[in-house]
Design a protein around this motif. Structure first.
Motif, mmCIF file in Angstrom:
data_model
loop_
_atom_site.group_PDB
_atom_site.id
_atom_site.type_symbol
_atom_site.label_atom_id
_atom_site.label_comp_id
_atom_site.label_asym_id
_atom_site.label_seq_id
_atom_site.Cartn_x
_atom_site.Cartn_y
_atom_site.Cartn_z
ATOM 1 N N PRO A 16 -5.937 0.866 3.932
ATOM 2 C CA PRO A 16 -7.473 0.837 4.252
ATOM 3 C C PRO A 16 -7.578 0.942 5.909
ATOM 4 O O PRO A 16 -6.800 0.427 6.638
ATOM 5 C CB PRO A 16 -8.100 -0.632 3.685
ATOM 6 C CG PRO A 16 -7.025 -0.856 2.709
ATOM 7 C CD PRO A 16 -5.717 -0.167 3.140
ATOM 8 N N MET A 17 -8.756 1.717 6.151
ATOM 9 C CA MET A 17 -8.706 1.677 7.756
ATOM 10 C C MET A 17 -9.213 0.573 8.424
ATOM 11 O O MET A 17 -8.636 0.475 9.623
ATOM 12 C CB MET A 17 -9.995 2.903 7.943
ATOM 13 C CG MET A 17 -10.092 3.218 9.369
ATOM 14 S SD MET A 17 -8.707 3.977 10.539
ATOM 15 C CE MET A 17 -8.396 5.428 9.456
ATOM 16 N N SER A 18 -9.660 -0.377 7.734
ATOM 17 C CA SER A 18 -9.814 -1.700 8.426
ATOM 18 C C SER A 18 -8.599 -2.411 8.614
ATOM 19 O O SER A 18 -8.609 -2.863 9.763
ATOM 20 C CB SER A 18 -10.828 -2.519 7.245
ATOM 21 O OG SER A 18 -9.969 -2.716 6.084
ATOM 22 N N LEU A 19 -7.512 -2.426 7.983
ATOM 23 C CA LEU A 19 -5.963 -2.659 8.023
ATOM 24 C C LEU A 19 -5.524 -2.026 9.056
ATOM 25 O O LEU A 19 -5.079 -2.747 10.068
ATOM 26 C CB LEU A 19 -5.201 -2.860 6.793
ATOM 27 C CG LEU A 19 -4.217 -3.524 6.781
ATOM 28 C CD1 LEU A 19 -4.407 -4.923 7.193
ATOM 29 C CD2 LEU A 19 -3.498 -3.593 5.573
ATOM 30 N N ILE A 20 -5.648 -0.783 9.352
ATOM 31 C CA ILE A 20 -5.170 0.035 10.472
ATOM 32 C C ILE A 20 -5.651 -0.228 11.672
ATOM 33 O O ILE A 20 -5.282 -0.381 12.824
ATOM 34 C CB ILE A 20 -5.471 1.628 10.119
ATOM 35 C CG1 ILE A 20 -4.853 2.031 8.932
ATOM 36 C CG2 ILE A 20 -5.094 2.536 11.383
ATOM 37 C CD1 ILE A 20 -3.129 1.982 9.062
ATOM 38 N N GLN A 21 -7.051 -0.516 11.594
ATOM 39 C CA GLN A 21 -7.922 -1.013 12.758
ATOM 40 C C GLN A 21 -7.509 -2.371 13.548
ATOM 41 O O GLN A 21 -6.930 -2.603 14.402
ATOM 42 C CB GLN A 21 -9.370 -1.139 12.526
ATOM 43 C CG GLN A 21 -10.249 -1.390 13.504
ATOM 44 C CD GLN A 21 -10.174 -0.518 14.718
ATOM 45 O OE1 GLN A 21 -10.345 0.829 14.644
ATOM 46 N NE2 GLN A 21 -10.204 -0.924 16.027
ATOM 47 N N LYS A 22 -6.917 -3.348 12.314
ATOM 48 C CA LYS A 22 -6.877 -4.521 12.591
ATOM 49 C C LYS A 22 -5.400 -4.550 13.194
ATOM 50 O O LYS A 22 -5.085 -5.294 14.339
ATOM 51 C CB LYS A 22 -6.759 -5.346 11.404
ATOM 52 C CG LYS A 22 -6.425 -7.058 11.909
ATOM 53 C CD LYS A 22 -6.528 -7.785 10.572
ATOM 54 C CE LYS A 22 -6.279 -9.231 10.744
ATOM 55 N NZ LYS A 22 -6.360 -10.093 9.628
ATOM 56 N N GLN A 23 -4.428 -3.787 12.755
ATOM 57 C CA GLN A 23 -3.073 -3.842 13.215
ATOM 58 C C GLN A 23 -2.812 -2.772 14.482
ATOM 59 O O GLN A 23 -1.988 -3.351 15.331
ATOM 60 C CB GLN A 23 -2.047 -3.298 12.186
ATOM 61 C CG GLN A 23 -0.706 -3.574 12.460
ATOM 62 C CD GLN A 23 0.180 -3.708 11.260
ATOM 63 O OE1 GLN A 23 -0.497 -3.924 10.052
ATOM 64 N NE2 GLN A 23 1.522 -3.344 11.016
ATOM 65 N N TYR A 24 -3.516 -1.774 14.475
ATOM 66 C CA TYR A 24 -3.131 -0.934 15.557
ATOM 67 C C TYR A 24 -4.503 -0.757 16.687
ATOM 68 O O TYR A 24 -4.110 0.061 17.477
ATOM 69 C CB TYR A 24 -2.576 0.475 14.994
ATOM 70 C CG TYR A 24 -1.616 0.394 14.118
ATOM 71 C CD1 TYR A 24 -0.290 0.188 14.710
ATOM 72 C CD2 TYR A 24 -1.700 0.607 12.735
ATOM 73 C CE1 TYR A 24 0.792 0.114 13.837
ATOM 74 C CE2 TYR A 24 -0.618 0.649 11.769
ATOM 75 C CZ TYR A 24 0.629 0.377 12.493
ATOM 76 O OH TYR A 24 1.876 0.276 11.621
ATOM 77 N N GLY A 25 -5.429 -1.207 16.369
ATOM 78 C CA GLY A 25 -6.818 -0.655 17.016
ATOM 79 C C GLY A 25 -6.642 -1.037 18.576
ATOM 80 O O GLY A 25 -6.931 -0.225 19.351
ATOM 81 N N PHE B 101 0.925 -1.047 0.003
ATOM 82 C CA PHE B 101 -0.207 -0.127 0.215
ATOM 83 C C PHE B 101 0.859 1.148 0.194
ATOM 84 O O PHE B 101 1.931 1.237 0.596
ATOM 85 C CB PHE B 101 -0.899 -0.153 1.204
ATOM 86 C CG PHE B 101 -1.718 -1.188 1.412
ATOM 87 C CD1 PHE B 101 -2.986 -1.198 0.712
ATOM 88 C CD2 PHE B 101 -1.533 -2.200 1.998
ATOM 89 C CE1 PHE B 101 -4.062 -1.900 0.641
ATOM 90 C CE2 PHE B 101 -2.228 -3.340 2.054
ATOM 91 C CZ PHE B 101 -3.794 -3.386 1.530
ATOM 92 N N ARG B 102 0.292 2.262 -0.578
ATOM 93 C CA ARG B 102 0.967 3.574 -0.750
ATOM 94 C C ARG B 102 0.930 4.351 0.690
ATOM 95 O O ARG B 102 -0.041 3.968 1.115
ATOM 96 C CB ARG B 102 0.611 4.520 -1.967
ATOM 97 C CG ARG B 102 1.025 3.947 -3.213
ATOM 98 C CD ARG B 102 0.371 4.940 -4.396
ATOM 99 N NE ARG B 102 -1.011 4.946 -4.375
ATOM 100 C CZ ARG B 102 -1.770 5.960 -3.805
ATOM 101 N NH1 ARG B 102 -1.332 6.850 -3.145
ATOM 102 N NH2 ARG B 102 -3.123 6.041 -3.883
ATOM 103 N N LYS B 103 1.868 4.873 1.039
ATOM 104 C CA LYS B 103 1.709 5.670 2.320
ATOM 105 C C LYS B 103 0.676 6.746 2.342
ATOM 106 O O LYS B 103 0.452 7.360 1.327
ATOM 107 C CB LYS B 103 3.050 6.426 2.551
ATOM 108 C CG LYS B 103 3.051 7.393 3.915
ATOM 109 C CD LYS B 103 4.573 7.735 4.130
ATOM 110 C CE LYS B 103 4.761 8.282 5.572
ATOM 111 N NZ LYS B 103 5.905 9.053 5.648
#
Length: 441
Positions: free
Chosen positions: A50-59, A44-46
């Motif tokens: 996707p927010m779903s991936l951000i949520q999964k990794q950092y949530g 993914f570009r900086k």
């Protein structure tokens, strides 16, 4: 946000903090948005993850951080608003079934509360404030010491009665290896003194420690043995002579007086003795005040009764160090620190009851006096106000120094208050009698 307090008893309480989703959700969303802009995830570009991936990794990490921030700020605000006087810090109660997947959370904290008590400062005739006087014997000894110190040093080949001897006390078995400057009058055992007469540099004199001095504690000064070892120490020590000197006493004249106290400040032997008496009694007053302050502290500790939340404090002690302590270690640490904590509370109550405060002017004036005394010790008898103010400004720019000096200022204020309120009896004594009455030695 809902916070409630359950009073367990007068010294213990439990605070419950209920955190709802709306209390933390905006902060979590904002933090995740920030992650989305900067996250580097392969594929993914900086800024385009996707927010779903951000949520999964950092949530979960972000959730814990933001809930904790909300929790701590809310708890601190509650304690301040409710004016709760707590000891230590709130201790979180562990909930084995806590669920971070829920939307609303409930946290509980144990509190140790400061006790309510009164301090009675009326200790009429129960404490002694000593007034230490410099007697003629002490003054004459000091005059002789000055004459010797400023006299002419003459090297000698062999020891005579009045000589100064430099050498080393040694005893391999006891680990004694101490440099010392001695005169023969220090020995209680006159036979020991006679052993030195006629001895030369390089000679060794063997002495018995038992009964060598009029006070066994002098073994600490000359042989550098510990306090635990001095009583009844009965061994032989060798004294190896390294230097023998005598001194031609300095003449008590105006040149010496000016050298000691500045030009024209002392003009006769009588004035010299008066100055010695004044300086000595000023130093003694500091020792007498410290003794009085220590005795006042002990009196207040003994006569101000209150309970502490001891079980809470022992649990708290387990958590405050760099490494957690076992219950047994915390118990021992509590026993060591309990009196200190009690006196902190007593001192705080005395300060509040008597409106004792430190102003910047108090601190500045005290620091100025300290600086002046230090400058005198280094020979600067008349520093200019500008010189003193410059040093004071530099000292007070250091926060550690400000803290240390503030404690000294408050100690002086407490001393003045105790002198006024405790109604101590005053007793005039010589310095030697002060030592005997204070320490029994």
């Amino acid at each position: 946000m809902n916070i409630t307090k359950e009073q367990i008893d007068a010294l213990n309480a439990v605070v419950t903090v209920n955190v709802a989703k709306e209390d933390y959700a905006p902060q979590v969303d904002k933090a995740l948005q920030a992650y989305a802009k900067t996250a580097n995830i392969p594929g993914f570009r900086k800024g385009a993850v996707p927010m779903s991936l951000i949520q999964k990794q950092y949530g979960k990490t972000v959730l814990l951080e933001e809930v904790n921030k909300v929790l701590q700020s809310s708890l601190n605000r509650y304690l301040a608003e409710e004016k709760l006087d707590i000891l230590g810090n709130p201790l979180p109660k562990i909930d084995e079934n806590f669920n971070w997947d829920a939307e609303n959370f409930s946290f509980q904290f144990e509190l140790g509360l400061a006790p309510e008590f009164k301090v009675d400062l009326d200790a009429k005739n129960k404490i002694t404030h000593y007034k230490i006087v410099a007697d003629d014997t002490l003054i004459d000894e000091q005059v002789a010491r000055i004459q010797k110190q400023f006299g002419k040093l003459i090297s000698k080949d062999a020891v005579e009665q009045e000589d100064d001897i430099r050498g080393v006390f040694s005893n391999e078995e006891k680990g004694i290896n101490a440099e010392a400057n001695i005169t023969l009058d220090i020995f209680k055992d006159k036979k020991a003194a006679k052993k030195f007469i006629g001895k030369k540099v390089g000679d060794v004199v063997t002495l018995k420690t038992k009964g060598l001095f009029d006070d066994d504690h002098k073994l600490m000064d000359y042989l550098k043995v510990s306090h635990d070892d001095v009583h009844g120490l009965d061994v032989e020590v060798d004294f190896t002579i390294e230097e023998i000197n005598t001194s031609e006493k300095a003449e008590l004249n105006q040149e010496l007086f000016d050298k000691l106290f500045g030009e024209g400040n002392v003009a006769s032997l009588e004035e010299l003795k008066a100055k010695i008496k004044e300086d000595a009694e000023n130093q003694f007053a500091t020792q007498a005040d410290q003794k009085f302050l220590n005795d006042a502290t002990e009196h207040l500790l003994s006569n101000t009764k209150f309970d502490l939340p001891s079980e809470f404090l022992k649990k708290w002690i387990q958590t405050v160090g760099e490494a957690p302590l076992t219950p047994e270690q915390a118990e021992a640490e509590y026993a060591r620190s309990e009196n200190g904590l009690r006196y902190q509370l007593i001192e705080g109550r005395v300060m509040a009851d008597n409106n004792l405060q430190i102003t910047f002017e108090d601190l500045k004036a005290f620091t100025s006096e300290v600086i002046k005394k230090q400058m005198v010790q280094f020979g600067q008898l008349n520093p200019t106000p500008e010189e003193v103010e410059g040093i004071v400004a530099r000292v007070l720019s250091n926060q550690e120094e400000v803290k240390r000096l503030s404690e000294q200022v408050m100690s002086e204020k407490m001393l003045s208050l105790f002198k006024e309120k405790l109604k101590a009896k005053t007793k005039e004594v010589t310095y030697q009698n002060f030592i005997k009455e204070s320490y029994g030695e």
